[in-house]
Scaffold this active site. Sequence first.
Site, mmCIF file in Angstrom:
data_model
loop_
_atom_site.group_PDB
_atom_site.id
_atom_site.type_symbol
_atom_site.label_atom_id
_atom_site.label_comp_id
_atom_site.label_asym_id
_atom_site.label_seq_id
_atom_site.Cartn_x
_atom_site.Cartn_y
_atom_site.Cartn_z
ATOM 1 N N GLU A 146 -35.644 20.713 45.422
ATOM 2 C CA GLU A 146 -35.762 21.283 44.083
ATOM 3 C C GLU A 146 -35.307 22.741 44.075
ATOM 4 O O GLU A 146 -34.534 23.169 43.236
ATOM 5 C CB GLU A 146 -37.204 21.197 43.568
ATOM 6 C CG GLU A 146 -37.334 21.799 42.183
ATOM 7 C CD GLU A 146 -38.719 21.617 41.577
ATOM 8 O OE1 GLU A 146 -38.819 21.658 40.353
ATOM 9 O OE2 GLU A 146 -39.701 21.436 42.324
ATOM 10 N N GLN A 156 -42.710 13.439 38.455
ATOM 11 C CA GLN A 156 -43.299 14.043 39.640
ATOM 12 C C GLN A 156 -44.740 14.451 39.377
ATOM 13 O O GLN A 156 -45.000 15.207 38.449
ATOM 14 C CB GLN A 156 -42.468 15.277 40.023
ATOM 15 C CG GLN A 156 -43.119 16.162 41.067
ATOM 16 C CD GLN A 156 -42.373 17.456 41.246
ATOM 17 O OE1 GLN A 156 -41.412 17.536 41.997
ATOM 18 N NE2 GLN A 156 -42.798 18.498 40.543
ATOM 19 N N GLY A 157 -45.686 13.945 40.158
ATOM 20 C CA GLY A 157 -47.086 14.333 39.993
ATOM 21 C C GLY A 157 -47.518 15.305 41.067
ATOM 22 O O GLY A 157 -48.109 14.914 42.074
#
Lengths: 405, 358
Positions: A243, A125-126
């Site tokens: 998340e 994940q960036g």
Amino acid sequence: MDLDYGKEYEDFRAEVSGWLSSNWPPKGELAELPLAEGAARFRAMASEAGYLNRNIPRKYGGGEQPPDAIKGQIIREAFAKVHAPMEARGIGSMMLVPTLLERGEEWQKEKFVKGTINGEIIWCQGYSEPGSGSDLASLQTKAELIGDEWVINGQKIWTTTAQQADWMFCLCRSEPDQPKHGGISYLLIPMKQDAITVSPLKQMTGGADFNQVFLEDARTPADHIVGKRGEGWSVSRTTLKHERNSIGNAAQSEAIFKGLVALAKTSQYNGRPALQDPTIRQRLAGLEGYILSHKYSGLRQFTKSAKGEDVGIIGLMNKINSTNIGSEVSKLALDLLGDDGMLDPIAHEEMTLLPTGGNRGWINQYMYSLGIAVAGGTGNIQRNVIGERGLGLPRDYYADRSSGK
Amino acid sequence: MNFDISEEQQMLQETVSQLIENECPLSRIREIFEGTDGYDPALWKGMVEMGVAGLQIPEEYGGAGLEMLDQALAAETLAYAGAPGPFLGHALAGLALVLGGSEEQKQRWLPRLAQGEALGTVALAEGDNVWQPEQWKLAGGSTLLGQKAYVPYADMAGVIIVGVAGPGLVLVEKGASGITTENYDLVDRARQLCTVSFDSTPCEVLPEGAAASERVRDAALVLLAADAFGSGQRLLDMCVQYAKEREQFGVTIGHFQALKHQLANMALEIEPTRGLYWYAAHVFDHVQDESARMAALAKAHITDRTMQIARDAVEAHGGIGFTWECDVQIWFKRAMFDRAWMGTPSVHRERAAQMAGW
């Protein structure tokens, strides 16, 4: 209030257990395969049977079943009982897949979903950058559309599994003229290219779960964007919601407490067995109050979501509750360790909330519980969310000003 | 699988809440706080008419035939409203008779308790932090000689269930010879407690009193946990309301992150405990093996959480929070009562440790 599942569901449990007994552990030629491959094949079969990846359509390799939280729970219990593998964990299946299903193009779903849930495609994940943590929308990694390719320049940080990843889902500033939140796009970038450098980030524990990722003229095709140009912020909210929801888990809190009690049973404190010390007994029972509250809150949320009702403010609390418990448990563990509390932690078993590696695993947990508390947004950011969304308090003046709403 | 309260249970809470709003609004509660009775006749009468006086008394004896969870939900609602009165002791006396009484004793007393013709109470404490059945020293036979402490509304009670060494529980009727009561000066003006002295006072043994005494203790712990939860919720809600109204530096103070985080932390402490008290109430009737330990942990945990929230609530209100005029004091003091009655949190944590085999 009824803590039994009822006949319909007990029948379903029998069905799942029956299926498991003929398919796990792997039989015939599947039993000959290497462990990881056997597990992948098993997962595909379990999805086919409708037990795994239930919210994912069959054409993308899922089980495609109507939402039923109780069946989901029964499957988890039945699989756990025989140690059968559940869905492949990882940021790809937990965060990217739900986002693609909600916001992606048809070809993107076909290309990525099946491989990701089978564990063939690994993602990182960036999001965060050195200058953009809690204020994520201030991110500066630049994406320019040149010809039929995006060209990306910038630096990402806290990037888990970046070394192994095949792809990164990445927030980039593509519309520099637009206000803060409106200038961001959500790109899918291949990681195996020379223009990307991954550099591990050594933690205070000595281990390295996270990385820095440097993008210097990295490229990805023009159509590898989820949502439209400038919609990246809202696309990412889908993901962050997943998340936040995935971090609170009472089973883990219960397990770590069980580990603490086991440690107390074998430790000495103030010159006698720790469990004979009144202060240790008080602290253990005090912690158990928190753990039980977390557990039964989980059951309440489970019931609410099974009925399709809003879980309310409690759904915003899972993360802080579970990280507080992890932190308090490890503080008591450090007191029980005594002299051993000066030893170097064992770092090789990180990315877990449960200490392994004996006493030194607890030292790792003592520090690592802080890392978990910061992951996915710090506790203080989550307190803002509880205050504003849960209690209805007004938004912070500065956040309001820059929200782009 | 359904870990939630039913529509009937929600309605019970709404009806009780409505009754208090009509019969005993905050202005009336404040009047009661100026006195020392801890009692509102109209409210108690309304509760009796609604069936709240006999929630756990079986229907064959004129009660509602409900469970511990219903009783606990009523306790939560009463606490949230800050309602004064003898609910706690009355509920426990009824339960003691249901669980420990002879058929004849049940027939004689339960209908009167359910219909509010007589007030019931329980005499458990003996002073010096003695509360638990295993600690009781007062000898019980056909007469009593000695003293009990912290007995709710003993001066008004028609029947007192007294905890004793040996048979566990005995019953004393109003007006029995040699009985004298004296009221304490309490911090929580919504409650009343008395010392009760017995001088060769005649009493009747409850045949199943020994086993029932343990269950009455557990029931008390669950009801105090539920009461504390209701108080904690009310304190939090008051603080949130105040943060939305009070202005400083030109904005409502709820804008400020320092206060917002304090309120979020209070919510994080109290909201998750709702499931804990529900579960402790549920297992009282349905999983008796777990009941004693859950009751102990729920009482210890929730009364401690609420006490701290009450302290935070004073702080969150600033100077006004420290005044007699501010309503925070009502629930602050209720929290002090809930925390101490039947033993402080550390007592019950130690019991929970023993029951776990630690």
